[in-house]
Design a protein around this motif. Structure first.
Motif, PDB file in Angstrom:
ATOM      1  N   UNK A   1       0.857  -1.187   0.000  1.00 16.98           N
ATOM      2  CA  UNK A   1       0.000   0.000   0.000  1.00 16.98           C
ATOM      3  C   UNK A   1       0.893   1.236   0.000  1.00 16.98           C
ATOM      4  N   UNK A   2       0.619   2.152  -0.932  1.00 13.34           N
ATOM      5  CA  UNK A   2       1.382   3.393  -1.034  1.00 13.34           C
ATOM      6  C   UNK A   2       0.429   4.576  -0.921  1.00 13.34           C
ATOM      7  N   UNK A   3       0.867   5.590  -0.208  1.00 12.67           N
ATOM      8  CA  UNK A   3       0.046   6.796  -0.054  1.00 12.67           C
ATOM      9  C   UNK A   3       0.309   7.718  -1.242  1.00 12.67           C
ATOM     10  N   UNK A   4      -0.483   7.558  -2.282  1.00 17.37           N
ATOM     11  CA  UNK A   4      -0.347   8.375  -3.486  1.00 17.37           C
ATOM     12  C   UNK A   4      -1.737   8.811  -3.944  1.00 17.37           C
ATOM     13  N   UNK A   5      -1.766   9.859  -4.722  1.00 17.27           N
ATOM     14  CA  UNK A   5      -3.061  10.285  -5.251  1.00 17.27           C
ATOM     15  C   UNK A   5      -3.568   9.251  -6.253  1.00 17.27           C
ATOM     16  N   UNK A   6      -4.880   9.118  -6.392  1.00 14.07           N
ATOM     17  CA  UNK A   6      -5.454   8.079  -7.255  1.00 14.07           C
ATOM     18  C   UNK A   6      -5.010   8.219  -8.710  1.00 14.07           C
TER      19      UNK A   6
ATOM     20  N   UNK B   1     -10.812  12.154 -28.107  1.00 11.66           N
ATOM     21  CA  UNK B   1      -9.761  12.600 -29.025  1.00 11.66           C
ATOM     22  C   UNK B   1      -8.489  11.810 -28.749  1.00 11.66           C
ATOM     23  N   UNK B   2      -7.816  11.424 -29.807  1.00 14.84           N
ATOM     24  CA  UNK B   2      -6.566  10.684 -29.648  1.00 14.84           C
ATOM     25  C   UNK B   2      -5.422  11.581 -29.189  1.00 14.84           C
ATOM     26  N   UNK B   3      -5.649  12.889 -29.170  1.00  6.06           N
ATOM     27  CA  UNK B   3      -4.593  13.809 -28.747  1.00  6.06           C
ATOM     28  C   UNK B   3      -4.538  13.965 -27.229  1.00  6.06           C
ATOM     29  N   UNK B   4      -5.572  13.506 -26.533  1.00 11.37           N
ATOM     30  CA  UNK B   4      -5.550  13.549 -25.071  1.00 11.37           C
ATOM     31  C   UNK B   4      -4.667  12.410 -24.548  1.00 11.37           C
ATOM     32  N   UNK B   5      -3.628  12.730 -23.821  1.00 11.89           N
ATOM     33  CA  UNK B   5      -2.714  11.714 -23.290  1.00 11.89           C
ATOM     34  C   UNK B   5      -2.968  11.477 -21.799  1.00 11.89           C
ATOM     35  N   UNK B   6      -2.729  12.508 -21.004  1.00 15.55           N
ATOM     36  CA  UNK B   6      -2.935  12.379 -19.563  1.00 15.55           C
ATOM     37  C   UNK B   6      -3.050  13.764 -18.950  1.00 15.55           C
ATOM     38  N   UNK B   7      -3.574  13.799 -17.734  1.00 15.80           N
ATOM     39  CA  UNK B   7      -3.644  15.048 -16.989  1.00 15.80           C
ATOM     40  C   UNK B   7      -3.301  14.744 -15.535  1.00 15.80           C
ATOM     41  N   UNK B   8      -2.238  15.370 -15.079  1.00 15.46           N
ATOM     42  CA  UNK B   8      -1.756  15.135 -13.719  1.00 15.46           C
ATOM     43  C   UNK B   8      -2.238  16.278 -12.840  1.00 15.46           C
ATOM     44  N   UNK B   9      -3.415  16.108 -12.246  1.00 16.45           N
ATOM     45  CA  UNK B   9      -3.984  17.152 -11.412  1.00 16.45           C
ATOM     46  C   UNK B   9      -3.582  17.015  -9.959  1.00 16.45           C
ATOM     47  N   UNK B  10      -4.064  17.932  -9.136  1.00 21.41           N
ATOM     48  CA  UNK B  10      -3.739  17.898  -7.717  1.00 21.41           C
ATOM     49  C   UNK B  10      -4.396  16.724  -7.006  1.00 21.41           C
ATOM     50  N   UNK B  11      -5.580  16.342  -7.453  1.00 14.76           N
ATOM     51  CA  UNK B  11      -6.344  15.314  -6.756  1.00 14.76           C
ATOM     52  C   UNK B  11      -6.108  13.917  -7.321  1.00 14.76           C
ATOM     53  N   UNK B  12      -5.831  13.807  -8.628  1.00 10.69           N
ATOM     54  CA  UNK B  12      -5.637  12.498  -9.231  1.00 10.69           C
ATOM     55  C   UNK B  12      -4.864  12.628 -10.538  1.00 10.69           C
ATOM     56  N   UNK B  13      -4.376  11.485 -11.018  1.00  7.28           N
ATOM     57  CA  UNK B  13      -3.732  11.399 -12.326  1.00  7.28           C
ATOM     58  C   UNK B  13      -4.697  10.689 -13.267  1.00  7.28           C
ATOM     59  N   UNK B  14      -5.075  11.360 -14.353  1.00  5.84           N
ATOM     60  CA  UNK B  14      -5.954  10.769 -15.360  1.00  5.84           C
ATOM     61  C   UNK B  14      -5.136  10.372 -16.582  1.00  5.84           C
ATOM     62  N   UNK B  15      -5.292   9.115 -16.998  1.00  5.35           N
ATOM     63  CA  UNK B  15      -4.659   8.610 -18.222  1.00  5.35           C
ATOM     64  C   UNK B  15      -5.781   8.348 -19.222  1.00  5.35           C
ATOM     65  N   UNK B  16      -5.715   9.021 -20.370  1.00  2.85           N
ATOM     66  CA  UNK B  16      -6.808   8.961 -21.340  1.00  2.85           C
ATOM     67  C   UNK B  16      -6.620   7.785 -22.300  1.00  2.85           C
TER      68      UNK B  16
END
Length: 409
Positions: A156-161, A169-184
């Motif tokens: 278990x690691x304490x990291x954001x989700x 769109x195929x141009x969306x890759x990822x977004x590393x926000x304050x609350x979570x990391x989104x991988x498209x």
């Protein structure tokens, strides 16, 4: 960092808190003190070795992409399943990533750990039936559980989700926000999201390693307990034989008999000592042999007054039973030559002298204590002979030399 071990041989449960500068483990004989320390030593040894290997890699994911190329593609399957499931638009994969990290940790750490435990404890196959576990926690950042019966690691690691998210769109890759990391993930185009997932796993592994190395950079085993000394001394003869050879310096490691891994590690580190190039090594070895001192301490906290007979019984137990019967194969070996044997009885007032840190204070208090030595008035205690290797020895009426401050003098 806290380390908790459960069900290891005679140890039901034991915990080390490495945030403490000094940890003292004490208790009755044969309750598993040395056992626990050897388990913890082997754990830290392999954790540090693993962390050093992994921390060298950046989060570029090269190290872990090799697993994907070999077909160990849990990451690929996870992304593909998400892309094909039309009912799910967003999926939190944080726990799945932890499971993958734990699996990679298990592949690289657990087999080495099991080998070391088997080499150290001959009864490992029996021990594992007790369901032994080791739990490592670092603040609220990390929790790692090693389950040896199941040959499994939980992490278990304490990291954001971290989330997988469908994209239009195929141009969306990822977004590393304050609350979570989104991988498209765009339709069935999974190559880029797979690489991003692998990079995230590599980053998690690296963070795990950095946390370990933040607490433990090096670990050494010193066989200072009675059981450790007894086990280590059986291999000390070959070490001295190697040191005594007439050569200017040691070119390679010293070969030693098969002994438990912690004690073997201790001697192998000694074997890495290098002499200078001036040909003085034989003289150094001779000085070591002349000045080597073995201290056997029997510590007892006694709150009541002991009779002379009880004290004599303790000395007889140590000399006759331990040194000549149970461990006579060590202490009675012809290869171990004793120049002298000293017997001391250290009481509370004497202990004060031994604990002093300055030689002048130690010398003054030692003189005062010797001047009014109560042992001098107890002829039954100080005149009884104790036989060892054909010679007779008596309890000495003086404060014993302090090995810790003798060098100051």
């Amino acid at each position: 960092m806290r380390i908790k071990i459960k069900n290891w041989g005679p140890v039901r449960e034991f915990e080390y808190d490495l945030s403490k500068s000094v940890i003292v483990t004490y208790g009755d004989n044969n309750i598993g003190k040395s056992y626990a320390m050897q388990v913890v030593y082997l754990l830290l040894k392999h954790l540090v070795a693993y962390a050093r290997r992994t921390a060298r890699f950046s989060s570029s994911s090269y190290y872990f992409l090799k697993d994907v190329e070999k077909g160990q593609a849990l990451e690929v399957q996870m992304v593909v399943n998400f892309a094909m499931n039309k009912e799910i638009q967003i999926e939190d994969i944080s726990e799945k990533l932890e499971d993958i990290c734990a699996g990679k940790l298990m592949q690289r750490l657990l087999p080495e750990m099991i080998d070391s435990l088997s080499n150290t404890f001959g009864t490992y196959e029996t021990m594992v039936e007790q369901d032994p576990t080791i739990e490592v926690t670092i603040d609220n950042k990390l929790k790692c559980m090693l389950l040896f019966r199941q040959e499994k690691i939980e992490l278990q690691l304490d990291r954001k989700p971290t989330r997988l998210r469908k994209s239009l769109s195929e141009f969306h890759k990822s977004r590393n926000g304050k609350e979570q990391l989104d991988i498209y993930v765009y339709q069935n185009h999974v190559n880029v999201p797979v690489e991003l997932v692998v990079q995230e796993i590599a980053s998690m592994q690296r963070e795990f390693s950095i946390e370990i190395l933040r607490w433990v950079k090096n670990v050494y085993f010193l066989p200072a307990s009675r059981s450790g000394i007894y086990a280590g001394m059986s291999s000390f003869g070959p070490i001295l034989a190697q040191l005594s050879q007439n050569r200017p310096y040691i070119k390679g490691t010293i070969q030693i008999p098969s002994i438990s891994e912690p004690i073997s590690d201790y001697y192998m580190m000694l074997s890495e000592i290098r002499g200078d190039m001036q040909g003085h090594f034989p003289e150094y070895a001779e000085e070591i042999e002349k000045k080597f001192v073995l201290y056997i301490l029997e510590l007892r906290g006694v709150k009541r007054t002991c009779s002379s007979k009880e004290i004599q019984g303790k000395f007889e137990t140590v000399i006759n039973r331990f040194m000549q019967e149970e461990f006579g194969h060590i202490f009675l070996k012809d290869s171990f030559k004793y120049k002298e044997v000293f017997l001391y009885l250290v009481t509370t007032s004497y202990q004060r002298a031994v604990q002093l840190g300055k030689f002048e204070e130690y010398q003054a208090l030692r003189a005062r204590l010797n001047a009014k030595d109560s042992l001098a008035n107890d002829s039954t205690l100080t005149t009884k002979p104790y036989k060892f290797r054909g010679k007779y020895y008596f309890i000495r009426r003086e404060v014993p030399p302090n090995p810790l401050i003798r060098a100051i003098h």
